[in-house]
Write a protein that holds these residues in place. Structure first.
Motif, PDB file in Angstrom:
ATOM      1  N   ASP A  81       0.809  -1.214   0.000  1.00 25.14           N
ATOM      2  CA  ASP A  81       0.000   0.000   0.000  1.00 25.14           C
ATOM      3  C   ASP A  81       0.847   1.271   0.000  1.00 25.14           C
ATOM      4  O   ASP A  81       0.433   2.283  -0.573  1.00 25.14           O
ATOM      5  CB  ASP A  81      -0.921   0.015   1.217  1.00 25.14           C
ATOM      6  N   ILE A  92      -0.725   0.039  -7.851  1.00 24.52           N
ATOM      7  CA  ILE A  92      -1.906   0.313  -8.682  1.00 24.52           C
ATOM      8  C   ILE A  92      -3.099  -0.489  -8.175  1.00 24.52           C
ATOM      9  O   ILE A  92      -4.220   0.025  -8.062  1.00 24.52           O
ATOM     10  CB  ILE A  92      -1.613   0.002 -10.165  1.00 24.52           C
ATOM     11  N   LYS A 133      -4.274   1.144  -5.025  1.00 27.15           N
ATOM     12  CA  LYS A 133      -4.409   2.602  -5.078  1.00 27.15           C
ATOM     13  C   LYS A 133      -3.545   3.227  -3.979  1.00 27.15           C
ATOM     14  O   LYS A 133      -3.956   4.108  -3.237  1.00 27.15           O
ATOM     15  CB  LYS A 133      -5.865   3.050  -4.923  1.00 27.15           C
ATOM     16  N   ASN A 187       0.530   4.545  -2.519  1.00 23.89           N
ATOM     17  CA  ASN A 187       1.334   5.732  -2.772  1.00 23.89           C
ATOM     18  C   ASN A 187       2.788   5.518  -2.399  1.00 23.89           C
ATOM     19  O   ASN A 187       3.138   4.569  -1.685  1.00 23.89           O
ATOM     20  CB  ASN A 187       0.759   6.948  -2.038  1.00 23.89           C
ATOM     21  N   GLN A 214      -3.684   6.219 -12.637  1.00 28.15           N
ATOM     22  CA  GLN A 214      -3.988   4.905 -12.059  1.00 28.15           C
ATOM     23  C   GLN A 214      -4.291   4.986 -10.556  1.00 28.15           C
ATOM     24  O   GLN A 214      -4.423   3.972  -9.873  1.00 28.15           O
ATOM     25  CB  GLN A 214      -2.817   3.934 -12.282  1.00 28.15           C
ATOM     26  N   GLY A 215      -4.380   6.212 -10.041  1.00 29.20           N
ATOM     27  CA  GLY A 215      -4.754   6.402  -8.644  1.00 29.20           C
ATOM     28  C   GLY A 215      -3.620   6.282  -7.659  1.00 29.20           C
ATOM     29  O   GLY A 215      -3.846   6.169  -6.452  1.00 29.20           O
ATOM     30  N   VAL A 216      -2.368   6.319  -8.135  1.00 31.64           N
ATOM     31  CA  VAL A 216      -1.198   6.201  -7.256  1.00 31.64           C
ATOM     32  C   VAL A 216      -0.579   7.584  -7.060  1.00 31.64           C
ATOM     33  O   VAL A 216      -0.233   8.265  -8.024  1.00 31.64           O
ATOM     34  CB  VAL A 216      -0.149   5.241  -7.846  1.00 31.64           C
ATOM     35  N   ARG A 275      -5.013  12.705   0.327  1.00 31.21           N
ATOM     36  CA  ARG A 275      -5.488  12.021  -0.874  1.00 31.21           C
ATOM     37  C   ARG A 275      -5.506  12.906  -2.128  1.00 31.21           C
ATOM     38  O   ARG A 275      -5.599  12.390  -3.237  1.00 31.21           O
ATOM     39  CB  ARG A 275      -6.872  11.425  -0.642  1.00 31.21           C
TER      40      ARG A 275
END
Length: 254
Positions: free
Chosen positions: A85, A129, A132, A134, A176-178, A238
């Protein structure tokens, strides 16, 4: 900030900022993966992490300049926890020298402070990915301005590269939300100075000078940097990506 069931991989976790970050994540219920070369240090940090919430960390002894060791970090993490994660690229070394000291110092700086972060992140991307997740890179104000007291040219260049890596990767992985961000400390009371070749007397002299001249009249502690890492890795941040966060007691503006 709750990291329950989230897997956090931290390099350079045996001491300093990495150790502080590991303990802080453990206190927020994260499943922590401790990566480093100093097995004794890793075990000491693991004990403190386990005492926090009873979650036993995964210890991975690795030399980040060896590609197989870097791959082992991802393989072992997925084998044990099944996901990633958060990746904290914290490992790095201070390398003293100037342009007249040879290209070998440049090669060492890039191969230690930049290349492993690039490789490890590339291997972690598919899992980040999926979750999601970081990335938080631990850079330095040295990537944004020269260090005035002593020649640190190779180190400064490697940290500037890491900052640009943060920005470019944030652009690439954002769809891709990262998220990808950087924490850039100034002078911090860790073993960094000694590891860069300073004697204890020189280190104390440097610390004393910083305490007297920095705008806030103090140096940063590793747990303060860890707080910022935790925030950027959390859902509270976020909407933050591609950002370079300075924590330096005003050193940048001197």
């Amino acid at each position: 900030m709750d990291f329950c069931n989230k897997v956090v991989v931290i390099t350079g976790a045996s001491s300093g900022i990495g150790a502080s970050a590991a303990i802080l994540f453990a206190n927020q219920s994260a499943k922590v993966v401790l990566v480093g070369r100093n097995e004794t240090g890793l075990n000491e940090v693991a004990t403190k992490c386990e005492q926090a919430k009873g979650q036993k960390p995964l210890i991975i002894k690795a030399e980040l300049s060896i590609d197989e060791d870097v791959k082992k970090i991802i393989d072992n993490t997925i084998e044990v926890f099944g996901r990633i994660d958060v990746l904290v690229n914290n490992a790095g070394v201070g390398i003293r020298g100037g342009i007249r000291d040879g290209v070998e110092l440049y090669d060492r700086a890039m191969n230690t402070n930049m290349r492993p972060a690039y490789l490890l992140t590339s291997l972690a991307v598919p899992y980040l990915i999926n979750s999601k997740g970081n990335v938080v890179n631990v850079s330095s104000v040295a990537g944004m301005r020269p260090i005035r007291d002593v020649d640190f040219l190779p180190y400064c260049i490697s940290k500037a590269a890491l900052d640009q890596f943060t920005r470019c990767l944030a652009m690439e992985l954002g769809p891709q939300g990262v998220r990808v961000n950087s924490v850039n400390p100034g002078g911090t009371k860790t073993a960094f100075v000694e590891n860069a070749g300073f004697s204890k007397a020189q280190m104390e002299e440097l610390y004393d000078a910083r305490d007297k001249t920095l705008p806030l009249r103090k140096m940063t502690q590793s747990d303060e940097v860890a707080d910022l890492i935790l925030y950027l890795a959390s859902d509270r941040a976020r909407s933050i990506t591609g950002s370079i966060y300075v924590i330096d007691n005003g050193e940048m503006w001197m």
